[in-house]
Motif scaffolding. Sequence first.
Motif, PDB file in Angstrom:
ATOM      1  N   ARG A   1       2.537   6.788  -6.069  1.00 53.86           N
ATOM      2  CA  ARG A   1       3.214   6.356  -7.210  1.00 53.86           C
ATOM      3  C   ARG A   1       2.321   5.711  -8.531  1.00 53.86           C
ATOM      4  N   LEU A   2       1.549   4.669  -8.046  1.00 50.73           N
ATOM      5  CA  LEU A   2       0.568   4.271  -8.997  1.00 50.73           C
ATOM      6  C   LEU A   2      -0.673   4.819  -8.715  1.00 50.73           C
ATOM      7  N   VAL A   3      -1.015   5.055  -7.611  1.00 53.33           N
ATOM      8  CA  VAL A   3      -2.412   5.731  -7.430  1.00 53.33           C
ATOM      9  C   VAL A   3      -2.006   7.031  -6.574  1.00 53.33           C
ATOM     10  N   ASP A   4      -3.069   7.891  -7.097  1.00 50.96           N
ATOM     11  CA  ASP A   4      -3.175   9.328  -6.617  1.00 50.96           C
ATOM     12  C   ASP A   4      -3.476   9.268  -4.985  1.00 50.96           C
ATOM     13  N   PRO A   5      -2.563   9.905  -4.030  1.00 55.74           N
ATOM     14  CA  PRO A   5      -2.585   9.825  -2.654  1.00 55.74           C
ATOM     15  C   PRO A   5      -3.977  10.536  -2.357  1.00 55.74           C
TER      16      PRO A   5
ATOM     17  N   THR B   1      -8.806  12.934   2.932  1.00 59.89           N
ATOM     18  CA  THR B   1      -9.015  11.246   2.836  1.00 59.89           C
ATOM     19  C   THR B   1      -8.351  10.750   3.900  1.00 59.89           C
TER      20      THR B   1
ATOM     21  N   TYR C   1      -6.859   9.938  -3.409  1.00 56.56           N
ATOM     22  CA  TYR C   1      -7.849   9.026  -3.450  1.00 56.56           C
ATOM     23  C   TYR C   1      -7.582   7.762  -2.675  1.00 56.56           C
ATOM     24  N   LEU C   2      -6.401   7.325  -2.211  1.00 56.07           N
ATOM     25  CA  LEU C   2      -5.624   6.232  -1.392  1.00 56.07           C
ATOM     26  C   LEU C   2      -4.465   6.873  -0.662  1.00 56.07           C
TER      27      LEU C   2
ATOM     28  N   PHE D   1       2.594   1.816  -3.522  1.00 52.73           N
ATOM     29  CA  PHE D   1       1.670   2.211  -4.613  1.00 52.73           C
ATOM     30  C   PHE D   1       1.103   3.560  -4.365  1.00 52.73           C
ATOM     31  N   SER D   2       0.687   3.916  -3.280  1.00 49.53           N
ATOM     32  CA  SER D   2       0.477   5.193  -2.953  1.00 49.53           C
ATOM     33  C   SER D   2       1.271   6.549  -3.150  1.00 49.53           C
TER      34      SER D   2
ATOM     35  N   TRP E   1       0.811  -1.278  -0.190  1.00 50.60           N
ATOM     36  CA  TRP E   1       0.060   0.101   0.096  1.00 50.60           C
ATOM     37  C   TRP E   1       1.019   1.151   0.174  1.00 50.60           C
TER      38      TRP E   1
END
Length: 282
Positions: free
Chosen positions: A50-54, A239, A56-57, A47-48, A44
């Motif tokens: 790097r692959l996922v916008d922080p 979030t 949203y996650l 990925f946060s 997690w």
Amino acid sequence: MTRATTTARRTVTLQQRPAARVRRRRLPVWAQSLALLVVLLAVWEAFSGRLVDPFYLPAPSAIADALAESAVAGTLWANLWTTVQETAIGFLIGALAALVAGIVFGRSPRVAAVLDPFLVALNATPRVALAPLFVVWFGIGFLSKVILVITMVFFIVFYNTFQGVRSVDATYLRVATVMGASQRQIFRTVILPAATPLIVLGLKLSIPFALIGAVIGEFIASSAGLGYQIKLASNTYDTAGTMAGIFVLMVVAVLIDLVLNRIARRVLFWQPESTERTTNTL
């Protein structure tokens, strides 16, 4: 050393091996769970951002920072205490009322048959839809949340208690009656022990719903509580703060479940150990 002594020692060793194997198995299970949690958090965190916008996650580190910030400010503890109070009081009142009603209805088939349609109708009513009415009737304070928790808990404990009382083998009741036992003795020594596993299961199942009821009530209208804190964070698109509040709720639910498991093991001490372990994994 005689042959008899050697045989006796081997017998004791063989009897101790199953218990030792159980103790050895428990530690790896906890270790595997902890290792899995560490791996999930590491993935997690990677990925946060790097692959996922922080946005949203958010990363676990960001959630931990938000949690630490609210804890230092004192808002976390105040809101947590409010939610725990609402949950505990509502759970105790709802569970006690459900136990009494379940026992009475289980022992009175005619009363149960007459009131069954009303109970089914009430149970089918979504409690979330009633939450705004509770706010109108009882205000936005403590009372409306407690009543919502009561409605969430009551039917789960009631139906488990009712089914437990009704599921007692009639043969046992006839034998106790023939032996001269009074109704009070039959209830204490036959009905209550037979119904206890289902009652304990109902209490365990109702705990998460009690917590959910308190949080839903705080979502709708409140000025304190974890639900209020989560709603406030989500309204400002925080979030990390939102997930921090959700994480605290998860921890509270797990801790309460652990406490109930220990209580259940003491109450159901007469059950076989294998059955107890199976029940605790549900």
